[in-house]
Scaffold this motif. Sequence first.
Motif, PDB file in Angstrom:
ATOM      1  N   GLY A 177      55.526  48.806  33.107  1.00 39.09           N
ATOM      2  CA  GLY A 177      55.429  50.191  33.530  1.00 39.09           C
ATOM      3  C   GLY A 177      56.593  51.011  32.998  1.00 39.09           C
ATOM      4  N   LYS A 178      56.632  52.270  33.365  1.00 44.90           N
ATOM      5  CA  LYS A 178      57.674  53.181  32.885  1.00 44.90           C
ATOM      6  C   LYS A 178      59.052  52.727  33.324  1.00 44.90           C
ATOM      7  CE  LYS A 178      58.993  58.084  32.989  1.00 44.90           C
ATOM      8  NZ  LYS A 178      58.616  59.436  33.477  1.00 44.90           N
ATOM      9  N   TRP A 179      59.192  52.257  34.585  1.00 39.17           N
ATOM     10  CA  TRP A 179      60.494  51.873  35.118  1.00 39.17           C
ATOM     11  C   TRP A 179      60.683  50.358  35.210  1.00 39.17           C
ATOM     12  CZ3 TRP A 179      57.874  55.962  37.825  1.00 39.17           C
ATOM     13  CH2 TRP A 179      58.415  57.227  37.569  1.00 39.17           C
ATOM     14  N   GLY A 180      59.594  49.636  35.181  1.00 41.02           N
ATOM     15  CA  GLY A 180      59.694  48.184  35.298  1.00 41.02           C
ATOM     16  C   GLY A 180      58.326  47.564  35.475  1.00 41.02           C
ATOM     17  N   ASP A 181      58.292  46.239  35.536  1.00 39.52           N
ATOM     18  CA  ASP A 181      57.017  45.518  35.593  1.00 39.52           C
ATOM     19  C   ASP A 181      56.258  45.776  36.889  1.00 39.52           C
ATOM     20  OD1 ASP A 181      57.674  44.491  33.188  1.00 39.52           O
ATOM     21  OD2 ASP A 181      57.802  42.398  33.816  1.00 39.52           O
ATOM     22  N   TYR A 182      54.944  45.962  36.732  1.00 38.71           N
ATOM     23  CA  TYR A 182      54.006  45.996  37.863  1.00 38.71           C
ATOM     24  C   TYR A 182      53.477  44.576  37.987  1.00 38.71           C
ATOM     25  CZ  TYR A 182      50.165  47.759  40.802  1.00 38.71           C
ATOM     26  OH  TYR A 182      49.300  48.016  41.835  1.00 38.71           O
ATOM     27  N   VAL A 183      53.672  43.959  39.142  1.00 40.18           N
ATOM     28  CA  VAL A 183      53.314  42.546  39.322  1.00 40.18           C
ATOM     29  C   VAL A 183      52.298  42.397  40.441  1.00 40.18           C
ATOM     30  CG1 VAL A 183      54.191  40.244  39.866  1.00 40.18           C
ATOM     31  CG2 VAL A 183      55.608  41.831  38.561  1.00 40.18           C
ATOM     32  N   THR A 184      51.275  41.600  40.199  1.00 38.18           N
ATOM     33  CA  THR A 184      50.275  41.300  41.229  1.00 38.18           C
ATOM     34  C   THR A 184      50.131  39.789  41.373  1.00 38.18           C
ATOM     35  OG1 THR A 184      49.024  43.341  40.839  1.00 38.18           O
ATOM     36  CG2 THR A 184      47.856  41.532  41.906  1.00 38.18           C
ATOM     37  N   LEU A 185      50.158  39.326  42.612  1.00 41.08           N
ATOM     38  CA  LEU A 185      49.947  37.916  42.946  1.00 41.08           C
ATOM     39  C   LEU A 185      48.628  37.787  43.689  1.00 41.08           C
ATOM     40  CD1 LEU A 185      53.508  37.123  44.370  1.00 41.08           C
ATOM     41  CD2 LEU A 185      52.726  36.764  42.030  1.00 41.08           C
ATOM     42  N   LYS A 186      47.780  36.855  43.258  1.00 40.13           N
ATOM     43  CA  LYS A 186      46.496  36.630  43.922  1.00 40.13           C
ATOM     44  C   LYS A 186      46.385  35.168  44.330  1.00 40.13           C
ATOM     45  CE  LYS A 186      43.801  40.200  41.515  1.00 40.13           C
ATOM     46  NZ  LYS A 186      42.597  40.459  40.678  1.00 40.13           N
ATOM     47  N   MET A 187      46.138  34.935  45.597  1.00 40.36           N
ATOM     48  CA  MET A 187      45.977  33.564  46.076  1.00 40.36           C
ATOM     49  C   MET A 187      44.626  33.026  45.634  1.00 40.36           C
ATOM     50  SD  MET A 187      46.413  31.944  49.915  1.00 40.36           S
ATOM     51  CE  MET A 187      45.112  32.954  50.637  1.00 40.36           C
ATOM     52  N   GLN A 188      44.654  31.858  45.028  1.00 40.66           N
ATOM     53  CA  GLN A 188      43.442  31.187  44.579  1.00 40.66           C
ATOM     54  C   GLN A 188      43.468  29.755  45.091  1.00 40.66           C
ATOM     55  OE1 GLN A 188      41.029  32.658  43.127  1.00 40.66           O
ATOM     56  NE2 GLN A 188      41.879  34.530  42.263  1.00 40.66           N
ATOM     57  N   PRO A 189      43.077  29.533  46.351  1.00 37.31           N
ATOM     58  CA  PRO A 189      43.174  28.187  46.935  1.00 37.31           C
ATOM     59  C   PRO A 189      42.378  27.130  46.188  1.00 37.31           C
ATOM     60  CG  PRO A 189      41.843  29.642  48.310  1.00 37.31           C
ATOM     61  CD  PRO A 189      42.503  30.506  47.276  1.00 37.31           C
ATOM     62  N   HIS A 190      41.348  27.568  45.434  1.00 32.47           N
ATOM     63  CA  HIS A 190      40.534  26.595  44.706  1.00 32.47           C
ATOM     64  C   HIS A 190      40.932  26.499  43.236  1.00 32.47           C
ATOM     65  CE1 HIS A 190      38.014  26.409  48.255  1.00 32.47           C
ATOM     66  NE2 HIS A 190      37.807  27.704  48.192  1.00 32.47           N
ATOM     67  N   LEU A 191      41.947  27.254  42.841  1.00 32.61           N
ATOM     68  CA  LEU A 191      42.361  27.283  41.444  1.00 32.61           C
ATOM     69  C   LEU A 191      43.291  26.110  41.164  1.00 32.61           C
ATOM     70  CD1 LEU A 191      42.070  28.994  38.879  1.00 32.61           C
ATOM     71  CD2 LEU A 191      44.138  30.200  39.552  1.00 32.61           C
ATOM     72  N   HIS A 192      42.723  24.953  41.058  1.00 34.04           N
ATOM     73  CA  HIS A 192      43.496  23.716  40.907  1.00 34.04           C
ATOM     74  C   HIS A 192      43.258  23.128  39.526  1.00 34.04           C
ATOM     75  CE1 HIS A 192      45.051  19.710  41.618  1.00 34.04           C
ATOM     76  NE2 HIS A 192      43.861  19.209  41.333  1.00 34.04           N
TER      77      HIS A 192
END
Length: 376
Positions: free
Chosen positions: A95-110
Amino acid sequence: MTGATFLNSMLLHIIGNNLFSLSFQHLGDIVVVTGKQGELSREIGRMVVDYYPELLLQIRKLGRLKGYTDICAEGTLEFSYNEENINFQVFTLKGKWGDYVTLKMQPHLHFPADIEELGLSAGNLRSLRELIAARQGIVLFSAGNRDECCKIIDLFLDESDTSEKTVMVLGDGSGLGKKRFPSISFQKMLPVEMESLAAALLDHDPDILVIEDVSESHPFKMAAKAAMRGKLAVCGLSFSEASGVLEYLHYIRHDYPIYSIVKGIVSVKGIRLLCPLCKQNCVPSAGESAGISTASCFVPHGCSACGHTGYQGKKYLMDIIVFNDELLEAFAAAGESREILQHLRKNGYHGILDEEAELLAAGKISPEECVIAVKP
């Protein structure tokens, strides 16, 4: 509070409140933390910008993010909770001032912990074991997703006999499996620096050299030199399927002794499976139907069983090609790379795209996922 401690508290907040996602939004003088549950998004806190770089460092390290010097990046991190490993997808956007970060829980993402868990056919399992037993030459791994490529390389190393062997890793994302090895970063190196690194690495005489990405000529040259010295080079490439690797090898066949040093190709592609409880039937649009071979299909919807994601787990599709004498003869005679693929199909080759079409026809994946999975 350190960056690691703060990240742990945020992951616990996602789990405890069953959030779909949590985002960090850099607004210049403050970082706003928002959480999303269902269709609703709300602010859950703010943090001082001075502490944000340390948090980002932890996210990038644990998420094994690739491409974070570019505009966007993604990865996966594991978090241990109540003796269970929970996976989170990580997405960053500059982004303009710094990173936009998103965390998504994926309990089945193994990601599979061993080759038995991959669910391979008997033929593919036999081929993979043959490559694991290789003691010299080049074994190529490819994936459209760099994180998945690194993980399949780590799984290969975990299953390989590395006892009484020197293993060196060139890159930042590989060598993080059950076994750990010395790692050297080689991002943004000039050609002359790469040549010096290659010479230095070979001076250390590793039995197994892992190179995270050999898409450029200098890293591949390094792998070829190691293989010609009787070493095993385990290398990554950024292709979503084996046909792309075959085309690449066919293109460089006059520059390197491909026929004598390449032992095989392992391609992997993670594909999200629809939640069977809430998936909805639909008729493909004109644009979608042009790329699929089924009259009807299913799309994600979201329910409490799947955490309102619309998906239930992930399946890893794999192409495994061993370079035997018959294939090498076809490779040498081929005028175009598609002739090599035709030879493989005549001998019963069943690739990632074939399996993907079967999953789509069975209603286990969506057309959108199909498009996402096959993008170059």
